[in-house]
Design an enzyme around this catalytic site. Structure first.
Site, PDB file in Angstrom:
ATOM      1  N   SER A 112      64.966  51.230  43.529  1.00 35.68           N
ATOM      2  CA  SER A 112      66.199  52.026  43.588  1.00 35.68           C
ATOM      3  C   SER A 112      66.066  53.213  42.637  1.00 35.68           C
ATOM      4  CB  SER A 112      67.406  51.139  43.284  1.00 35.68           C
ATOM      5  OG  SER A 112      68.610  51.778  43.661  1.00 35.68           O
ATOM      6  N   GLU A 122      68.949  48.659  54.127  1.00 35.25           N
ATOM      7  CA  GLU A 122      69.240  49.365  52.878  1.00 35.25           C
ATOM      8  C   GLU A 122      70.729  49.686  52.718  1.00 35.25           C
ATOM      9  OE1 GLU A 122      67.410  49.773  50.395  1.00 35.25           O
ATOM     10  OE2 GLU A 122      65.313  49.958  50.983  1.00 35.25           O
ATOM     11  N   HIS A 161      69.481  46.193  50.167  1.00 37.15           N
ATOM     12  CA  HIS A 161      69.030  46.938  49.002  1.00 37.15           C
ATOM     13  C   HIS A 161      69.003  46.009  47.794  1.00 37.15           C
ATOM     14  CE1 HIS A 161      68.214  50.638  46.858  1.00 37.15           C
ATOM     15  NE2 HIS A 161      69.154  50.380  45.984  1.00 37.15           N
TER      16      HIS A 161
END
Length: 530
Positions: free
Chosen positions: A215, A332, A427
């Protein structure tokens, strides 16, 4: 929408309480290691012989006159410093379920997990944590490096300045130092320099350092690859779900955009002079710059760490030419970025919002890639687009550009693993498997405990990652072959319970989005079209 993003990201750690694991053994039997600033003593070895060295300063506290200045060397100490407790987290957004460490402006420390010495220098993996550049800490239990270190790598995690403390740009700061912003990235560079100078004392090989992150940490890895200041500081890079710090509103901010945001801070805080801002108590400044409704501070093109848009740097081959392993997750968008989707209560609303971004002349193409003929299809396409614009497209594009311009081994993946413990390839879902710390997933805190199958998959992921850190290829005997990436549409690894090569499945959709870049930047109109 950036405000919403920060609020959503803050929820990543607001899950079931995480535990630090068994108490560390006493330091009495631990090795003493000499660093450039002084000697440190860590924990006694665990069952695998791993010693942890926690809370080592790698730079001077950025307080007082050093607030919003480049990191300075850490002060020397005499005697042996006990490195058996994590340092404070850097100030940032609230973390309700964060590790049990306080926040402080005096936060520039790192942690080292070192395996038993083998008589030869060992590969090093330096982790950059995620959190949108707004929260996070190298002390997070998810990032405990003991399991990775047990595979023969030295693991380093670190703190870096966040939010306004780490990324404020202002005209008066430009006048003071010639540039401003990206102090958090400068901290990361300082930590990498510390590794070059000191990791040999822990048994590590400073010529074989792998930078890896997820990230915001993956964005940071991409930004550092694009920086002219990082030559020789790392030999390989792994980017998990991130690349250029672009977002659903477009490309990374320019310096002028970032400075305008920073200049406006004076009016909000009634502190016109830079000295007044530096005199504000840290908790007061933090509260004012992380309050609901404020726009978060993040990386920008500062003219120092970053001299151009990262996508342009990669396109012209000016990035660090190091082997790269990078990829993205199958969902995601879920659940963090779903609220960032374009308006989509009806197909017509979604199409109208998309037309503002992509133009009427591209809507036929858009409709084939993000179909919206039914309510369910519209919702799915809107969420897919959100994940693509925040994470997937730029990660894919970094792979494609690096493969084309760097002439070094490049490996791509798509993470699609699911199980009752980890029910979506969301994610951040990959992080527990990378470190072997199968703590509750943030999006499924009440899911069943991990099983032997989850642990087997984690062992596979750790094997790929540590192989890459050791040799520059994830491949080794006993693992499914991971092919080198050959460009858009070629084979990547499907990273699931039965890993294997498959043709990149998202090329058309991501190529469509990439086609809107000009000189590495998305249209400026995207900033106001959402």
């Amino acid at each position: 929408m950036l405000v919403t993003l920060r609020t959503i990201l803050a929820a990543v750690l607001a899950t079931a309480a995480l535990v630090l694991g068994p108490p560390a053994a006493t330091a009495a039997s631990a090795d003493v290691v000499a660093t450039a600033a002084g000697a440190v003593q860590g924990t006694a070895p665990d069952a695998n012989g791993i010693r942890a060295y926690e809370g080592i300063p790698y730079a001077a506290p950025p307080v007082g006159a050093l607030r919003w200045q480049s990191p300075r060397p850490a002060a020397h100490w005499s005697g042996v410093r006990q490195a058996t407790a994590f340092g404070p987290a850097c100030y940032g957004s609230s973390q309700p379920a964060a590790p049990a460490v306080p926040m402080s402006e005096d936060c520039l420390t790192l942690n080292v997990w070192a395996p038993p010495r083998t008589g030869r220098a060992q590969p090093v993996m330096v982790w950059l944590h995620g959190g949108g550049f707004q929260f996070g800490s190298g002390a997070d239990p998810k990032y405990n490096g003991a399991h990775l270190a047990a595979r023969g790598t030295i693991v380093v995690t670190l703190n870096y300045r966040l939010g306004a403390f780490g990324f404020l740009s202002r005209t008066d700061l430009d006048q003071e130092a010639g540039h401003s912003g990206n102090y958090g990235l400068q901290d990361q560079i300082a930590a990498l320099r510390w590794v070059q100078q000191n990791i040999g004392s822990f048994g590590g090989d400073p010529s074989n350092v792998t930078l890896f992150g997820e990230s915001a940490g993956a964005h940071a890895a991409g930004l550092l690859m694009a920086s002219p200041q990082t030559c020789g500081l790392f030999a390989k890079a792994i980017a998990q779900s991130g690349a250029f710090w672009d977002s659903q509103t477009g490309s990374i901010p320019t310096h002028n955009e970032a400075a305008a945001q920073g200049n406006a801070l004076s009016g909000r805080l009634n502190a016109s002079a830079l000295s007044d801002l530096r005199a504000l108590p840290a908790d007061q400044l933090n509260a004012a710059t992380t309050a609901p409704g404020t726009i978060p501070f993040g990386p920008s093109i500062d003219g120092n760490v970053l001299t151009d848009s990262p996508a342009a740097v990669f396109a012209h081959g000016r990035q660090q030419h190091v082997p790269l392993l990078a990829g993205y997750n199958g969902a995601e968008d879920y659940p963090l970025f779903d609220p960032l989707a374009l308006p989509h209560s009806t197909p017509a609303e979604f199409e109208a919002a998309a037309q503002k971004l992509f133009g009427a002349q591209r809507m036929d193409e858009f409709a084939k890639l993000y179909p919206a003929t039914t309510a369910a299809q519209t919702e799915a396409s809107a969420k897919q687009l959100a994940g693509d614009m925040v994470i997937t497209e730029q990660t894919w594009e970094m792979l494609a550009l690096h493969q084309r311009t760097a002439n070094v081994p490049t490996y791509g993946y798509k993470f699609t693993y699911t199980s009752p413990y980890s029910p979506a390839p969301a994610h951040v879902a990959d992080v527990p498997f990378v470190f072997g710390n199968l703590l509750p997933q943030y999006f499924a805190p009440t899911a069943p405990a991990p099983t032997a199958a989850d642990r087997d998959f984690s062992n596979t992921v750790m094997a790929y990652w540590s192989n890459f850190a050791r040799t520059g290829t994830p491949n080794a005997a006993g693992l499914p072959t991971w092919p080198q990436y050959q460009g858009p549409g070629s084979a990547i690894l499907q990273l699931n319970a039965h890993p294997g090569a498959f043709s990149e499945p998202d090329t058309q959709r991501l190529s469509f989005l990439a086609s809107f870049r000009v000189d590495g930047r998305f249209p400026a109109s995207w900033r106001t079209a959402n």
